[in-house]
Design an enzyme around this catalytic site. Structure first.
Site, PDB file in Angstrom:
ATOM      1  N   TYR A 175      -1.639  -0.367  11.193  1.00 31.43           N
ATOM      2  CA  TYR A 175      -1.867  -1.041   9.897  1.00 31.43           C
ATOM      3  C   TYR A 175      -0.706  -0.792   8.941  1.00 31.43           C
ATOM      4  O   TYR A 175      -0.106  -1.734   8.413  1.00 31.43           O
ATOM      5  CB  TYR A 175      -3.187  -0.548   9.268  1.00 31.43           C
ATOM      6  CG  TYR A 175      -3.267  -0.844   7.784  1.00 31.43           C
ATOM      7  CD1 TYR A 175      -3.416  -2.146   7.315  1.00 31.43           C
ATOM      8  CD2 TYR A 175      -3.159   0.190   6.837  1.00 31.43           C
ATOM      9  CE1 TYR A 175      -3.452  -2.429   5.949  1.00 31.43           C
ATOM     10  CE2 TYR A 175      -3.203  -0.083   5.478  1.00 31.43           C
ATOM     11  CZ  TYR A 175      -3.354  -1.394   5.037  1.00 31.43           C
ATOM     12  OH  TYR A 175      -3.384  -1.665   3.689  1.00 31.43           O
ATOM     13  N   LYS A 206       2.132  -3.401   7.294  1.00 29.59           N
ATOM     14  CA  LYS A 206       2.357  -3.587   5.848  1.00 29.59           C
ATOM     15  C   LYS A 206       3.823  -3.281   5.505  1.00 29.59           C
ATOM     16  O   LYS A 206       4.434  -3.973   4.683  1.00 29.59           O
ATOM     17  CB  LYS A 206       1.421  -2.687   5.034  1.00 29.59           C
ATOM     18  CG  LYS A 206      -0.054  -3.025   5.137  1.00 29.59           C
ATOM     19  CD  LYS A 206      -0.420  -4.383   4.575  1.00 29.59           C
ATOM     20  CE  LYS A 206      -0.349  -4.460   3.083  1.00 29.59           C
ATOM     21  NZ  LYS A 206      -0.811  -5.794   2.576  1.00 29.59           N
ATOM     22  N   THR A 266       0.832  -1.211   0.000  1.00 29.11           N
ATOM     23  CA  THR A 266       0.000   0.000   0.000  1.00 29.11           C
ATOM     24  C   THR A 266       0.864   1.258   0.000  1.00 29.11           C
ATOM     25  O   THR A 266       1.992   1.254   0.514  1.00 29.11           O
ATOM     26  CB  THR A 266      -0.905   0.000   1.255  1.00 29.11           C
ATOM     27  OG1 THR A 266      -1.510   1.282   1.405  1.00 29.11           O
ATOM     28  CG2 THR A 266      -0.131  -0.302   2.537  1.00 29.11           C
ATOM     29  N   ASP A 267       0.284   2.337  -0.524  1.00 23.47           N
ATOM     30  CA  ASP A 267       1.000   3.626  -0.496  1.00 23.47           C
ATOM     31  C   ASP A 267       1.155   4.138   0.940  1.00 23.47           C
ATOM     32  O   ASP A 267       1.960   5.033   1.207  1.00 23.47           O
ATOM     33  CB  ASP A 267       0.296   4.676  -1.379  1.00 23.47           C
ATOM     34  CG  ASP A 267      -1.138   4.984  -0.967  1.00 23.47           C
ATOM     35  OD1 ASP A 267      -1.656   4.351  -0.023  1.00 23.47           O
ATOM     36  OD2 ASP A 267      -1.752   5.877  -1.594  1.00 23.47           O
ATOM     37  N   GLU A 268       0.370   3.559   1.873  1.00 27.15           N
ATOM     38  CA  GLU A 268       0.433   4.056   3.260  1.00 27.15           C
ATOM     39  C   GLU A 268       1.783   3.793   3.915  1.00 27.15           C
ATOM     40  O   GLU A 268       2.085   4.384   4.951  1.00 27.15           O
ATOM     41  CB  GLU A 268      -0.689   3.440   4.108  1.00 27.15           C
ATOM     42  CG  GLU A 268      -2.051   3.871   3.649  1.00 27.15           C
ATOM     43  CD  GLU A 268      -3.140   3.690   4.694  1.00 27.15           C
ATOM     44  OE1 GLU A 268      -2.834   3.514   5.879  1.00 27.15           O
ATOM     45  OE2 GLU A 268      -4.319   3.742   4.300  1.00 27.15           O
TER      46      GLU A 268
HETATM   47  P1  NAD Z   1     -10.220  -6.654   2.623  1.00 24.42           P
HETATM   48  O1  NAD Z   1     -10.161  -6.375   4.075  1.00 24.42           O
HETATM   49  O2  NAD Z   1     -11.455  -6.306   1.856  1.00 24.42           O
HETATM   50  O3  NAD Z   1      -9.954  -8.209   2.361  1.00 24.42           O
HETATM   51  C1  NAD Z   1      -8.972  -8.924   3.051  1.00 24.42           C
HETATM   52  C2  NAD Z   1      -9.238 -10.419   2.830  1.00 24.42           C
HETATM   53  O4  NAD Z   1      -8.177 -11.142   3.481  1.00 24.42           O
HETATM   54  C3  NAD Z   1     -10.549 -10.896   3.433  1.00 24.42           C
HETATM   55  O5  NAD Z   1     -11.214 -11.751   2.532  1.00 24.42           O
HETATM   56  C4  NAD Z   1     -10.116 -11.685   4.673  1.00 24.42           C
HETATM   57  O6  NAD Z   1     -10.996 -12.744   5.013  1.00 24.42           O
HETATM   58  C5  NAD Z   1      -8.763 -12.208   4.214  1.00 24.42           C
HETATM   59  N1  NAD Z   1      -7.880 -12.516   5.352  1.00 24.42           N
HETATM   60  C6  NAD Z   1      -7.613 -11.730   6.430  1.00 24.42           C
HETATM   61  N2  NAD Z   1      -6.776 -12.350   7.258  1.00 24.42           N
HETATM   62  C7  NAD Z   1      -6.468 -13.549   6.681  1.00 24.42           C
HETATM   63  C8  NAD Z   1      -5.635 -14.626   7.057  1.00 24.42           C
HETATM   64  N3  NAD Z   1      -4.939 -14.605   8.205  1.00 24.42           N
HETATM   65  N4  NAD Z   1      -5.551 -15.697   6.228  1.00 24.42           N
HETATM   66  C9  NAD Z   1      -6.249 -15.735   5.070  1.00 24.42           C
HETATM   67  N5  NAD Z   1      -7.075 -14.734   4.673  1.00 24.42           N
HETATM   68  C10 NAD Z   1      -7.173 -13.659   5.473  1.00 24.42           C
HETATM   69  O7  NAD Z   1      -8.951  -5.948   2.004  1.00 24.42           O
HETATM   70  P2  NAD Z   1      -8.751  -5.229   0.591  1.00 24.42           P
HETATM   71  O8  NAD Z   1      -9.189  -3.832   0.684  1.00 24.42           O
HETATM   72  O9  NAD Z   1      -9.287  -6.105  -0.471  1.00 24.42           O
HETATM   73  O10 NAD Z   1      -7.154  -5.216   0.517  1.00 24.42           O
HETATM   74  C11 NAD Z   1      -6.459  -6.327  -0.035  1.00 24.42           C
HETATM   75  C12 NAD Z   1      -4.956  -6.056   0.041  1.00 24.42           C
HETATM   76  O11 NAD Z   1      -4.651  -4.876  -0.689  1.00 24.42           O
HETATM   77  C13 NAD Z   1      -4.438  -5.824   1.447  1.00 24.42           C
HETATM   78  O12 NAD Z   1      -3.184  -6.440   1.557  1.00 24.42           O
HETATM   79  C14 NAD Z   1      -4.309  -4.316   1.562  1.00 24.42           C
HETATM   80  O13 NAD Z   1      -3.287  -3.967   2.455  1.00 24.42           O
HETATM   81  C15 NAD Z   1      -3.954  -3.955   0.135  1.00 24.42           C
HETATM   82  N6  NAD Z   1      -4.361  -2.616  -0.333  1.00 24.42           N
HETATM   83  C16 NAD Z   1      -5.660  -2.201  -0.196  1.00 24.42           C
HETATM   84  C17 NAD Z   1      -6.040  -0.966  -0.720  1.00 24.42           C
HETATM   85  C18 NAD Z   1      -7.469  -0.465  -0.617  1.00 24.42           C
HETATM   86  O14 NAD Z   1      -7.733   0.668  -0.989  1.00 24.42           O
HETATM   87  N7  NAD Z   1      -8.429  -1.268  -0.152  1.00 24.42           N
HETATM   88  C19 NAD Z   1      -5.100  -0.172  -1.372  1.00 24.42           C
HETATM   89  C20 NAD Z   1      -3.775  -0.621  -1.465  1.00 24.42           C
HETATM   90  C21 NAD Z   1      -3.435  -1.857  -0.956  1.00 24.42           C
HETATM   91  O1  DAU Z   2      -4.092   4.125   0.579  1.00 21.47           O
HETATM   92  C1  DAU Z   2      -4.365   2.763   0.551  1.00 21.47           C
HETATM   93  C2  DAU Z   2      -5.180   2.373   1.766  1.00 21.47           C
HETATM   94  O2  DAU Z   2      -6.477   2.873   1.561  1.00 21.47           O
HETATM   95  C3  DAU Z   2      -5.203   0.863   1.988  1.00 21.47           C
HETATM   96  O3  DAU Z   2      -3.905   0.424   2.289  1.00 21.47           O
HETATM   97  C4  DAU Z   2      -6.162   0.504   3.129  1.00 21.47           C
HETATM   98  O4  DAU Z   2      -6.258  -0.903   3.257  1.00 21.47           O
HETATM   99  C5  DAU Z   2      -7.519   1.075   2.801  1.00 21.47           C
HETATM  100  O5  DAU Z   2      -8.421   0.806   3.856  1.00 21.47           O
HETATM  101  C6  DAU Z   2      -7.425   2.574   2.568  1.00 21.47           C
HETATM  102  O6  DAU Z   2      -7.064   3.264   3.795  1.00 21.47           O
HETATM  103  P1  DAU Z   2      -7.740   4.664   4.210  1.00 21.47           P
HETATM  104  O7  DAU Z   2      -7.575   4.838   5.662  1.00 21.47           O
HETATM  105  O8  DAU Z   2      -7.279   5.749   3.310  1.00 21.47           O
HETATM  106  O9  DAU Z   2      -9.277   4.339   3.804  1.00 21.47           O
HETATM  107  P2  DAU Z   2     -10.663   4.593   4.561  1.00 21.47           P
HETATM  108  O10 DAU Z   2     -11.737   4.260   3.579  1.00 21.47           O
HETATM  109  O11 DAU Z   2     -10.708   3.963   5.891  1.00 21.47           O
HETATM  110  O12 DAU Z   2     -10.646   6.169   4.762  1.00 21.47           O
HETATM  111  C7  DAU Z   2     -10.493   7.046   3.667  1.00 21.47           C
HETATM  112  C8  DAU Z   2     -10.482   8.458   4.224  1.00 21.47           C
HETATM  113  O13 DAU Z   2     -11.788   8.770   4.714  1.00 21.47           O
HETATM  114  C9  DAU Z   2      -9.541   8.651   5.401  1.00 21.47           C
HETATM  115  O14 DAU Z   2      -8.969   9.942   5.313  1.00 21.47           O
HETATM  116  C10 DAU Z   2     -10.446   8.571   6.625  1.00 21.47           C
HETATM  117  C11 DAU Z   2     -11.767   9.118   6.105  1.00 21.47           C
HETATM  118  N1  DAU Z   2     -12.989   8.554   6.724  1.00 21.47           N
HETATM  119  C12 DAU Z   2     -13.135   7.203   6.747  1.00 21.47           C
HETATM  120  C13 DAU Z   2     -14.257   6.630   7.324  1.00 21.47           C
HETATM  121  C14 DAU Z   2     -14.421   5.130   7.369  1.00 21.47           C
HETATM  122  C15 DAU Z   2     -13.971   9.390   7.218  1.00 21.47           C
HETATM  123  O15 DAU Z   2     -13.846  10.631   7.158  1.00 21.47           O
HETATM  124  N2  DAU Z   2     -15.083   8.824   7.772  1.00 21.47           N
HETATM  125  C16 DAU Z   2     -15.269   7.478   7.859  1.00 21.47           C
HETATM  126  O16 DAU Z   2     -16.307   7.026   8.414  1.00 21.47           O
END
Ligand code: NAD
Ligand code: DAU
Length: 342
Positions: free
Chosen positions: A153, A157, A125-127
């Site tokens: 988190y 990562k 992730t970019d985080e």
């Molecule tokens: P998500 O939370 O929607 O899905 C995570 C999945 O992993 C779920 O199906 C969960 O059951 C499974 N899981 C969790 N723990 C596990 C374990 N111990 N063994 C097997 N399976 C397990 O997450 P997402 O948003 O789809 O993110 C997927 C990946 O991409 C993550 O690694 C996250 O860090 C990365 N990522 C997410 C975003 C985003 O915007 N959502 C952006 C950049 C990177």
């Molecule tokens: O940048 C990549 C990341 O993006 C991934 O690595 C993470 O897995 C993914 O969850 C996401 O993280 P963020 O923290 O950016 O996403 P989230 O949707 O939780 O929040 C987006 C922004 O919105 C953040 O600035 C917090 C804000 N927010 C979020 C929630 C849930 C609110 O203002 N209100 C809310 O209720």
């Protein structure tokens, strides 16, 4: 070609499985997922009967189960999406983040070493780069930006990323890492900003914006992320990190207002609530490397992607209404019940 996709019952992993089965119909895809609160087997219904797809319920930290599966399936490639992914939950309880995100990655890479693979890909992730100031729009995250995390988190990562690079250098494991910005699209779990705001707005419930809502995220349609990973696992250079993002920076408050507008709901639903602890201000990816080396560019513009996403949530109410009617209610009460308005 056999690919193990971990975390495939979650948001991005499921979209990746759909993308891969469509794009490479001759590939065999094995999904490993623990089915935590964020994993939904119903999401994978469209591919369950595909003879090239297999679902295995397992924890990536369970060494015995993982080795057994590698022995059986002899995968060529492993793509690790499995993770605890929600920043707010990591602030409440970091431990499971360290376990799954770091130790789970180790178990998978040990299995790769033991049984041999052509590629281990870590979905990061970019985080891991921390955040950028709002008053420096000229700054972007490149692959050389130092790791500088803010939340449990992102630290977990980053820990996994360091371990992946250590396995490359020490054992010669053929690894790649992608660091993507915020994804949005179908099957996004409703605890995250965009689906949470859609679900609340449809129910005329308050829309809880953290602080002033000026934080900036760089949004990418999930299918563009999936295509980037497909390109990296096939043509990316071993031992390299690729940033993935489409120069689509938006403030949270503007996203929420846009959702109100698209759904015909009043902005008066917006409530500013107590900020997230350690809240990152701005994420912004420089995708020059993946563009120059692999020719990747995002295909979906945000204006179209957000419309498609809202339409999907309107047409698939059963999927998310089932989720938010269960355990999610307790989560919502815990996170938002006592959150002061600001
Ligand atoms: P998500 O939370 O929607 O899905 C995570 C999945 O992993 C779920 O199906 C969960 O059951 C499974 N899981 C969790 N723990 C596990 C374990 N111990 N063994 C097997 N399976 C397990 O997450 P997402 O948003 O789809 O993110 C997927 C990946 O991409 C993550 O690694 C996250 O860090 C990365 N990522 C997410 C975003 C985003 O915007 N959502 C952006 C950049 C990177
Ligand atoms: O940048 C990549 C990341 O993006 C991934 O690595 C993470 O897995 C993914 O969850 C996401 O993280 P963020 O923290 O950016 O996403 P989230 O949707 O939780 O929040 C987006 C922004 O919105 C953040 O600035 C917090 C804000 N927010 C979020 C929630 C849930 C609110 O203002 N209100 C809310 O209720």
């Amino acid at each position: 070609m056999t690919i193990i996709v971990t975390g495939g019952a979650g948001f991005i992993g499921s979209n990746f499985i759909f993308y891969m089965l469509k794009t490479h119909p001759d590939y065999r895809i094995i999904c490993i997922d623990k089915l935590t609160y964020a994993g939904n087997l119903s999401t994978l219904k469209p591919v369950m009967d595909n003879p090239n797809f297999r679902f295995v319920k397992a924890d990536i930290c369970d060494r015995e189960a993982i080795y057994k599966l590698f022995e059986e399936e002899k995968p060529d490639i492993v793509v690790n999406f499995a993770a605890e992914s929600h920043v707010d939950r990591s602030i409440e309880d970091p431990e499971i983040f360290l376990r799954t995100n770091i130790l789970g990655t180790q178990v998978l890479m040990d299995a790769c070493r033991k049984y041999g693979i052509t590629r281990y890909h870590q979905v990061s992730t970019d985080e891991v780069y921390g955040d950028l100031p709002l008053d420096r729009p000229d700054l972007f995250f490149t692959e050389d930006t130092p790791i500088h995390t803010s939340s449990p988190y992102s630290s977990s990562k980053a820990g996994a990323d360091l371990l992946v690079m250590a396995y490359y250098r020490t054992y010669g494991l053929p690894v790649t890492i992608s660091r993507c910005s915020n994804n949005y699209g179908p099957y996004h779990f409703p605890e995250k900003l965009i689906p949470l705001m859609i679900a609340n707005a449809l129910a005329d419930k308050p829309l809880p914006v953290y602080g002033e809502g000026l934080n900036v995220r760089d949004w990418l349609y999930v299918e563009d992320h999936c295509r980037a990973i497909d390109m990296i696992i096939h043509n990316g250079r071993v031992g390299e990190v690729y940033n993935v993002g489409g120069h689509n920076e938006m403030r949270n408050i503007d996203i929420v207002k846009l959702i109100c507008k698209e759904l015909g709901k009043p902005e008066s639903l917006i409530v500013h609530v107590e900020d997230r602890k350690g809240h990152d201000m701005r994420y912004a990816i420089d995708p020059t490397k993946i563009h120059n080396e692999l020719g990747w560019l995002p295909e979906t513009k945000f204006a179209d992607g957000i419309k498609k996403t809202i339409k999907w949530y309107l047409e698939n109410k059963e999927w998310w209404e089932t989720i938010i009617s269960g355990e999610y209610q307790q989560y919502y009460e815990k996170m938002y019940g006592n959150r002061a308005e600001v």
